[in-house]
Design a protein around this motif. Structure first.
Motif, PDB file in Angstrom:
ATOM      1  N   VAL A  18       9.763  -2.255 -13.760  1.00  0.00           N
ATOM      2  CA  VAL A  18      10.675  -1.168 -13.361  1.00  0.00           C
ATOM      3  C   VAL A  18      10.603  -1.090 -11.838  1.00  0.00           C
ATOM      4  CG1 VAL A  18      11.029   1.335 -13.413  1.00  0.00           C
ATOM      5  CG2 VAL A  18      10.395   0.102 -15.513  1.00  0.00           C
ATOM      6  N   ILE A  19      11.776  -1.167 -11.212  1.00  0.00           N
ATOM      7  CA  ILE A  19      11.802  -1.266  -9.749  1.00  0.00           C
ATOM      8  C   ILE A  19      12.760  -0.232  -9.158  1.00  0.00           C
ATOM      9  CG2 ILE A  19      12.419  -2.803  -7.802  1.00  0.00           C
ATOM     10  CD1 ILE A  19      11.798  -5.175  -9.802  1.00  0.00           C
ATOM     11  N   GLY A  20      12.358   0.398  -8.081  1.00  0.00           N
ATOM     12  CA  GLY A  20      13.244   1.280  -7.313  1.00  0.00           C
ATOM     13  C   GLY A  20      13.077   0.963  -5.830  1.00  0.00           C
ATOM     14  N   LEU A  21      14.174   0.937  -5.093  1.00  0.00           N
ATOM     15  CA  LEU A  21      14.103   0.525  -3.688  1.00  0.00           C
ATOM     16  C   LEU A  21      14.449   1.666  -2.738  1.00  0.00           C
ATOM     17  CD1 LEU A  21      15.900  -2.935  -4.055  1.00  0.00           C
ATOM     18  CD2 LEU A  21      13.438  -2.510  -3.948  1.00  0.00           C
ATOM     19  N   GLU A  22      13.729   1.721  -1.645  1.00  0.00           N
ATOM     20  CA  GLU A  22      14.018   2.681  -0.573  1.00  0.00           C
ATOM     21  C   GLU A  22      14.391   1.874   0.661  1.00  0.00           C
ATOM     22  OE1 GLU A  22      10.930   6.228  -1.095  1.00  0.00           O
ATOM     23  OE2 GLU A  22      10.028   4.289  -1.457  1.00  0.00           O
ATOM     24  N   VAL A 170      17.846   5.795  -1.381  1.00  0.00           N
ATOM     25  CA  VAL A 170      16.822   5.671  -2.426  1.00  0.00           C
ATOM     26  C   VAL A 170      17.491   5.342  -3.751  1.00  0.00           C
ATOM     27  CG1 VAL A 170      14.932   6.849  -3.616  1.00  0.00           C
ATOM     28  CG2 VAL A 170      15.441   7.414  -1.223  1.00  0.00           C
ATOM     29  N   SER A 171      17.081   4.248  -4.367  1.00  0.00           N
ATOM     30  CA  SER A 171      17.699   3.896  -5.653  1.00  0.00           C
ATOM     31  C   SER A 171      16.963   4.576  -6.800  1.00  0.00           C
ATOM     32  CB  SER A 171      17.681   2.378  -5.868  1.00  0.00           C
ATOM     33  OG  SER A 171      16.475   1.977  -6.492  1.00  0.00           O
ATOM     34  N   GLU A 172      17.645   4.711  -7.913  1.00  0.00           N
ATOM     35  CA  GLU A 172      17.001   5.105  -9.159  1.00  0.00           C
ATOM     36  C   GLU A 172      16.113   3.945  -9.614  1.00  0.00           C
ATOM     37  OE1 GLU A 172      17.625   8.011 -11.520  1.00  0.00           O
ATOM     38  OE2 GLU A 172      17.794   8.660  -9.427  1.00  0.00           O
ATOM     39  N   PRO A 173      15.129   4.222 -10.462  1.00  0.00           N
ATOM     40  CA  PRO A 173      14.305   3.113 -10.972  1.00  0.00           C
ATOM     41  C   PRO A 173      15.061   2.334 -12.055  1.00  0.00           C
ATOM     42  CG  PRO A 173      13.502   5.215 -11.823  1.00  0.00           C
ATOM     43  CD  PRO A 173      14.634   5.542 -10.902  1.00  0.00           C
ATOM     44  N   ASN A 212       9.373  -0.229  -4.695  1.00  0.00           N
ATOM     45  CA  ASN A 212       8.484   0.432  -5.652  1.00  0.00           C
ATOM     46  C   ASN A 212       8.566  -0.319  -6.972  1.00  0.00           C
ATOM     47  OD1 ASN A 212       7.881   3.295  -4.297  1.00  0.00           O
ATOM     48  ND2 ASN A 212       9.978   2.663  -3.864  1.00  0.00           N
ATOM     49  N   VAL A 213       7.405  -0.606  -7.551  1.00  0.00           N
ATOM     50  CA  VAL A 213       7.432  -1.366  -8.796  1.00  0.00           C
ATOM     51  C   VAL A 213       6.301  -0.942  -9.719  1.00  0.00           C
ATOM     52  CG1 VAL A 213       6.215  -3.263  -7.639  1.00  0.00           C
ATOM     53  CG2 VAL A 213       7.383  -3.696  -9.811  1.00  0.00           C
ATOM     54  N   SER A 214       6.650  -0.891 -11.008  1.00  0.00           N
ATOM     55  CA  SER A 214       5.633  -0.667 -12.036  1.00  0.00           C
ATOM     56  C   SER A 214       5.960  -1.577 -13.202  1.00  0.00           C
ATOM     57  CB  SER A 214       5.647   0.806 -12.488  1.00  0.00           C
ATOM     58  OG  SER A 214       6.905   1.109 -13.062  1.00  0.00           O
ATOM     59  N   PHE A 223       7.393   5.300 -17.887  1.00  0.00           N
ATOM     60  CA  PHE A 223       7.166   4.326 -16.830  1.00  0.00           C
ATOM     61  C   PHE A 223       5.670   4.168 -16.589  1.00  0.00           C
ATOM     62  CE2 PHE A 223      11.421   5.554 -14.635  1.00  0.00           C
ATOM     63  CZ  PHE A 223      12.092   4.646 -15.438  1.00  0.00           C
ATOM     64  N   GLY A 224       5.279   3.015 -16.123  1.00  0.00           N
ATOM     65  CA  GLY A 224       3.908   2.814 -15.676  1.00  0.00           C
ATOM     66  C   GLY A 224       3.712   3.397 -14.287  1.00  0.00           C
ATOM     67  N   LYS A 226       3.381   3.296 -10.418  1.00  0.00           N
ATOM     68  CA  LYS A 226       4.017   2.354  -9.483  1.00  0.00           C
ATOM     69  C   LYS A 226       3.143   2.086  -8.269  1.00  0.00           C
ATOM     70  CE  LYS A 226       6.844   5.883  -7.111  1.00  0.00           C
ATOM     71  NZ  LYS A 226       6.245   6.166  -5.826  1.00  0.00           N
ATOM     72  N   GLN A 261      -1.790   4.166  -8.044  1.00  0.00           N
ATOM     73  CA  GLN A 261      -0.635   4.576  -7.254  1.00  0.00           C
ATOM     74  C   GLN A 261      -1.003   4.417  -5.786  1.00  0.00           C
ATOM     75  OE1 GLN A 261       2.015   7.195  -8.561  1.00  0.00           O
ATOM     76  NE2 GLN A 261       2.967   7.408  -6.563  1.00  0.00           N
TER      77      GLN A 261
HETATM   78  P1  ADP Z   1       7.507   9.161  -4.284  1.00  0.00           P
HETATM   79  O1  ADP Z   1       7.410  10.611  -4.578  1.00  0.00           O
HETATM   80  O2  ADP Z   1       6.245   8.412  -4.475  1.00  0.00           O
HETATM   81  O3  ADP Z   1       8.200   8.870  -3.012  1.00  0.00           O
HETATM   82  P2  ADP Z   1       9.940   8.928  -5.748  1.00  0.00           P
HETATM   83  O4  ADP Z   1      10.049   9.546  -7.092  1.00  0.00           O
HETATM   84  O5  ADP Z   1      10.547   9.640  -4.596  1.00  0.00           O
HETATM   85  O6  ADP Z   1       8.423   8.596  -5.461  1.00  0.00           O
HETATM   86  O7  ADP Z   1      10.583   7.480  -5.839  1.00  0.00           O
HETATM   87  C1  ADP Z   1      10.549   6.589  -4.785  1.00  0.00           C
HETATM   88  C2  ADP Z   1      11.167   5.290  -5.287  1.00  0.00           C
HETATM   89  O8  ADP Z   1      10.364   4.755  -6.329  1.00  0.00           O
HETATM   90  C3  ADP Z   1      12.545   5.452  -5.886  1.00  0.00           C
HETATM   91  O9  ADP Z   1      13.341   4.338  -5.499  1.00  0.00           O
HETATM   92  C4  ADP Z   1      12.313   5.444  -7.379  1.00  0.00           C
HETATM   93  O10 ADP Z   1      13.413   4.899  -8.083  1.00  0.00           O
HETATM   94  C5  ADP Z   1      11.120   4.541  -7.499  1.00  0.00           C
HETATM   95  N1  ADP Z   1      10.263   4.858  -8.636  1.00  0.00           N
HETATM   96  C6  ADP Z   1       9.872   6.079  -9.066  1.00  0.00           C
HETATM   97  N2  ADP Z   1       9.032   5.954 -10.106  1.00  0.00           N
HETATM   98  C7  ADP Z   1       8.883   4.632 -10.348  1.00  0.00           C
HETATM   99  C8  ADP Z   1       8.116   3.873 -11.295  1.00  0.00           C
HETATM  100  N3  ADP Z   1       7.323   4.438 -12.204  1.00  0.00           N
HETATM  101  N4  ADP Z   1       8.202   2.526 -11.220  1.00  0.00           N
HETATM  102  C9  ADP Z   1       8.966   1.934 -10.306  1.00  0.00           C
HETATM  103  N5  ADP Z   1       9.700   2.594  -9.401  1.00  0.00           N
HETATM  104  C10 ADP Z   1       9.658   3.930  -9.408  1.00  0.00           C
END
Ligand code: ADP
Ligand code: ZN
Ligand code: MG
Length: 492
Positions: A18-22, A170-173, A212-214, A223-224, A226, A261
């Motif tokens: 599961v990946i989300g990008l900032e 910020v992308s969704e995961p 961000n990756v889990s 989700f795991g 990240k 984390q």
């Molecule tokens: P943080 O509070 O650590 O900044 P956020 O919820 O703001 O975390 O998310 C930051 C980025 O991480 C976003 O792009 C989101 O999609 C991604 N993200 C959030 N949770 C997970 C997860 N469990 N695994 C992978 N990516 C995640």
């Protein structure tokens, strides 16, 4: 930590990443976000600074309207909703390159939310990746650790970058593979370049990505934990860092451990990520509303003006070009690689007798030669106007395609534009129909088998006869007359 390579593909296949990008993007405004200092990369260190961007006591920020316009444009281009009233917030932390001791950012009320970017996936379908938010903030300065005689013992500061306007997207995961992450970034960069809000130059740091990756067992709902891989400076490295990180996390879990984390750094030379010291990462940013800036109000007029400045975006433009010029998706992708190039192509194509033929000369004749020589379009000896002329001459039957190719060869050998070469060489053309007829007769007599096949229904063989006669005439037969004669003789 043992190397991740010991994992079998069966083990890896049990897990889903599961990946989300900032993504941080510097805006191409003339001045900084909250002061009048030049926003310019590459100036002498500490020359573009003032009390506001240095955070001297009593200095007050004034928001740059152009930065708001650019943020709005970018947000619209990735399908976000624009918040009418957004709030700037202070994000507090201590770091030598942050003289104010806080960064002006946006927190719970960002300027834009709920967007999306469509990306192509491995199986040929389109996947929609959600964009959680786009907010405005300012950049920090730069610590210079290398390049000075006393770099072993000292770190220098260049504060020129302090206060540079940024947007963070910020992308969704929603991303599931390193390839999807690569595609998302590629599309995002392309869209931003089309809007003109940033040069997205990764080497100069105008576009920076944290990944961000889990991982979780396939079918698992939650989700795991990240890890965040920071500051990876190319899209290829993002993909490589994610691949590494996915294997590392699976291995941690498979060996009975827990993923921590944490923030990690990508080391390109070693092809792996390292944990950053976790203590320094345990930030409490103590966000609070910026008392020196009023809420940011995006009026209906401002929004309408921004919408009217939004260019046709890459995806839409590709679709239209495929339809307008009857081209393949691959060709359309080449033509739209940059907005500037697509603009130049379309302006020129409009002036051609056959825009489609013009596109084909551009792509296959000029593009093919440039590619073989490793040259970019802007270094082509043949201009767009030259391509239009070549296409028009073909279209009018004034030159054969063989002659056009020969002229193009001369252009590339001598570094000359097409009109000049055409004027000088003025290729001979045989326009005497009885001469052409005689050549057609000869070719027909010499190829009885193909004649039989043609008459048996294989009409595509007409091209074979045209080609043979063209060859016999050294490319000089008038194409229109030749086609006419070939059809007449074969049908007759
Ligand atoms: P943080 O509070 O650590 O900044 P956020 O919820 O703001 O975390 O998310 C930051 C980025 O991480 C976003 O792009 C989101 O999609 C991604 N993200 C959030 N949770 C997970 C997860 N469990 N695994 C992978 N990516 C995640
Ligand atoms: Zn300043
Ligand atoms: Mg966050």
């Amino acid at each position: 930590m043992p190397a991740a390579a010991v994992l079998s593909s069966e083990v890896l296949a049990k897990y889903e990443p599961v990946i989300g990008l900032e993504v941080h993007v510097q805006l191409l405004t003339a001045t900084k976000a909250f002061c009048g200092c030049a926003n310019h990369f590459g100036s002498e260190p500490n020359t573009n600074i003032c009390p506001v961007c240095l955070g001297l006591p009593g200095a007050l920020p004034v928001l740059n309207a152009k930065a708001v316009e650019f943020a709005t444009l970018a947000a619209l281009a990735i399908n976000c909703e624009i918040r009418e009233r957004s709030i700037f917030a202070r994000k507090n932390y201590f770091y030598p390159d942050l003289p104010k001791g806080y960064q002006i950012s946006q927190y719970d009320k960002p300027i834009a939310e709920n967007g999306w970017i469509d990306v192509p996936t491995a199986d040929g379908t389109i996947k929609r990746i959600g964009v959680t938010r786009l907010h405005m903030e300012e950049d920090a300065g730069k610590s210079l650790h290398d390049g000075f005689a006393d770099s072993a013992t000292r770190t220098y500061l260049d504060l020129n970058r302090c206060g540079t306007p940024l947007i963070e997207i910020v992308s969704e995961p929603d991303i599931r593979t390193p390839d999807e992450a690569f595609e998302y970034l590629t599309r995002l960069k392309e869209i931003l370049l089309y809007t003109g809000v940033s040069d997205c130059n990764m080497e100069e740091g105008s576009l920076r990505c944290d990944a961000n990756v889990s991982v979780r067992l396939k079918g698992a709902e939650r989700f795991g934990t990240k890890a965040e891989v920071k500051n990876v400076n190319s899209f290829r490295f993002v993909r490589a860092a994610l691949e590494y990180e996915i294997e590392r996390q699976v291995e941690v879990i498979e060996s009975g451990g827990h993923v921590m984390q944490e923030s990690r750094l990508w080391n390109a030379a070693e092809g792996r990520t390292y944990s950053m010291r976790s203590k320094e990462q345990a930030h409490d940013y103590r966000y609070f509303p910026e008392p020196d800036l009023p809420p940011l109000i995006v009026t209906a007029e401002f929004l309408a003006a921004a919408k009217s400045k939004l260019p046709e975006l890459p995806e839409a433009r590709r679709a239209r070009i495929i339809a307008d010029y009857e081209l393949t998706p691959q060709d359309a992708a080449t033509l739209t690689a940059s907005r500037e190039f697509a603009d130049r192509f379309e302006v020129a194509a409009k002036g051609a007798r056959s825009p489609r033929r013009m596109a084909n000369v551009l792509l296959s004749e000029v593009g093919g030669r440039l590619k073989a020589l490793g040259l970019e379009q802007e270094n082509s000896p043949v201009s767009m106007d030259g391509i239009v002329l070549a296409a028009d001459l073909l279209d009018e039957g004034k030159i054969s395609s063989k002659q056009m190719k020969q002229l193009m060869d001369v252009c590339f050998e001598k570094g000359e534009n097409f009109p000049a070469v055409y004027e000088r060489e003025k290729p001979q053309q045989i326009t005497d129909s009885s001469a052409i007829e005689a050549m057609v007769d000869q070719v027909i007599a010499a190829n009885p088998k193909q004649v039989e096949q043609y008459r048996g229904g294989k009409k595509t063989l007409a091209a074979f006869f045209v080609g043979q006669v063209m060859k016999a005439s050294k490319g000089q037969a008038n194409p229109a007359l030749l086609n006419e004669q070939v059809t007449k003789k074969l049908e007759g």
